[in-house]
Scaffold this active site. Structure first.
Site, short mmCIF file in Angstrom:
data_model
loop_
_atom_site.label_atom_id
_atom_site.label_comp_id
_atom_site.label_asym_id
_atom_site.label_seq_id
_atom_site.Cartn_x
_atom_site.Cartn_y
_atom_site.Cartn_z
N GLU A 54 68.18 42.91 88.88
CA GLU A 54 67.30 43.90 89.37
C GLU A 54 65.87 43.70 88.79
OE1 GLU A 54 71.21 46.27 88.61
OE2 GLU A 54 70.05 44.53 87.96
N TRP A 176 99.01 11.16 88.72
CA TRP A 176 97.90 11.55 89.26
C TRP A 176 98.04 11.88 90.77
CZ3 TRP A 176 93.53 13.60 87.22
CH2 TRP A 176 92.37 13.92 88.43
N ASP A 206 98.78 13.31 79.25
CA ASP A 206 97.58 13.05 79.91
C ASP A 206 96.49 12.65 79.11
OD1 ASP A 206 99.23 13.77 82.00
OD2 ASP A 206 98.07 15.72 82.64
N ARG A 213 82.56 16.35 83.58
CA ARG A 213 81.98 15.12 83.78
C ARG A 213 81.39 14.76 85.23
NH1 ARG A 213 86.34 14.80 81.22
NH2 ARG A 213 87.39 13.24 82.70
#
Length: 354
Positions: A54, A176, A206, A213
């Site tokens: 506002e 993947w 992993d 990134r």
């Protein structure tokens, strides 16, 4: 054809989303000031501790239009605040500028607001309309209202699966599945949440950095569940780039320094509840859970998730561990190249937040 008022409120929502990733634990809020069908000012809450929507909307009014403010209508995606926190209450600002009408999409359930802002304005003679595009306003405000009403972060589950439902190989190694569009989108999401969480098996298989990134904006805090406290310090999670919180039943020896902090956590039946309560105490209001299977299933079994974003890859995998099963069908699907994004909501968690 939609009513012009709906168009102005939709503009509030669009503005509000520009604050994604920078306003937490405050809500994303947009505001538009309209005189005779013309927008004369607009703004959004840009960052935690800074001016509310506002204030920014009124400050954006050109000097040649300021005399129109007392004959204008203020549209705002969330109820104006009536408390003095990092900034003065917006209700006072509205009254000082003699704005005669305020249109609100939904109520802010924060302690000290929760209808008090609307009541204050009405008592002062301002016409207040509540409920324009209520459902979309409700969804936009769910993270904030979940945080303040349930004392826990808003929880987003995120994972990928093959067409046949395979999540990962039988052995603990990386698979993947999704495409480059999905990867960029996942990093955008990281810029919009306070923290990203994985389990120990995913951290090993992993070796994720869990940083943003491939998109603009900040990186989240990183969280890993490590029951035994035996994760190798060589993992990317411990590279010091961003803060990492480790929840474990056993603190490691020697303890690591820098940007890594250890928290005790019992991995029993109340693990998820206790974890979320601890995170809320650290002002983490939006949490994304990225895996693995066991970790995701813990949140699903506990019913403590609010939405799920599932990448459905355009490929079959012959065998492996199956993806978690969500109890509800997706509410929306989006194409991402040849892949699909399936979007789920947990209706049981949002029922009492209207």
């Amino acid at each position: 054809m939609s009513h012009p008022a709906e168009g102005f409120m939709q503009r509030c929502f669009d503005l509000a989303r520009l604050g994604a990733g920078t306003t937490s634990p405050n809500p994303m809020v947009g505001a538009v000031l309209v005189h005779n069908g013309r927008i004369i000012g607009e703004g959004y809450h840009q960052a935690y501790g800074q001016a509310h929507a506002e204030v920014n909307a009124l400050n954006s009014v050109r000097p040649t239009d300021t005399h129109l403010i007392p004959q204008s209508t203020l549209y705002v995606s969330l109820e104006p605040c009536d408390i003095h926190g990092n900034t003065p209450p917006c209700t006072r600002l509205i009254l000082e500028h003699k704005i005669p009408k305020v249109v609100v999409s939904c109520i802010d359930h924060s302690p000290g607001v929760d209808g008090a802002g609307v009541a204050r304005l009405r008592e002062a003679g301002v016409e207040v309309v509540v409920g324009l595009l209520r459902e979309e306003g409700h969804r936009l405000s769910l993270p904030r209202n979940t945080f303040v009403r349930k004392n826990r972060p808003y929880v987003i589950l995120k994972f990928a699966q093959s067409k046949g439902g395979v999540f990962a190989p039988h052995e603990n190694r990386q698979l993947w599945l999704s495409n480059d569009y999905s990867k960029r989108l996942a990093h955008k999401w990281r810029s919009e949440v306070d923290a990203v969480l994985v389990g120990a098996n995913t951290a090993i298989a992993d070796n994720p950095q869990l940083t943003n990134r491939y998109y603009f904006g900040q990186s989240p805090r990183r969280i890993v569940l490590d029951q035994t406290g035996n994760l190798p310090i060589s993992l990317a999670l411990f590279d010091g780039q961003e803060p990492t919180l480790v929840y474990s039943e056993k603190a490691p020896t020697p303890e690591t320094a820098g940007n890594v902090r250890y928290h005790p956590l019992s991995f029993g039946s109340q693990m998820v509840e206790k974890l979320l309560e601890n995170l809320a105490g650290q002002k983490i209001s939006i949490l994304m859970v990225e895996g693995g299977i066991k970790t995701l299933q813990c949140f699903i079994r506990a019913g403590l998730w609010d939405e799920a974003r599932v990448f459905l890859a355009d490929k079959y995998v012959s065998g492996g561990r199956m993806a978690p099963i969500l109890p509800e069908p997706p509410v929306k699907t989006y194409p991402l190249g040849k892949d699909e994004l399936l979007f789920f909501r947990n209706p049981l968690q949002s029922l009492n937040l209207h």
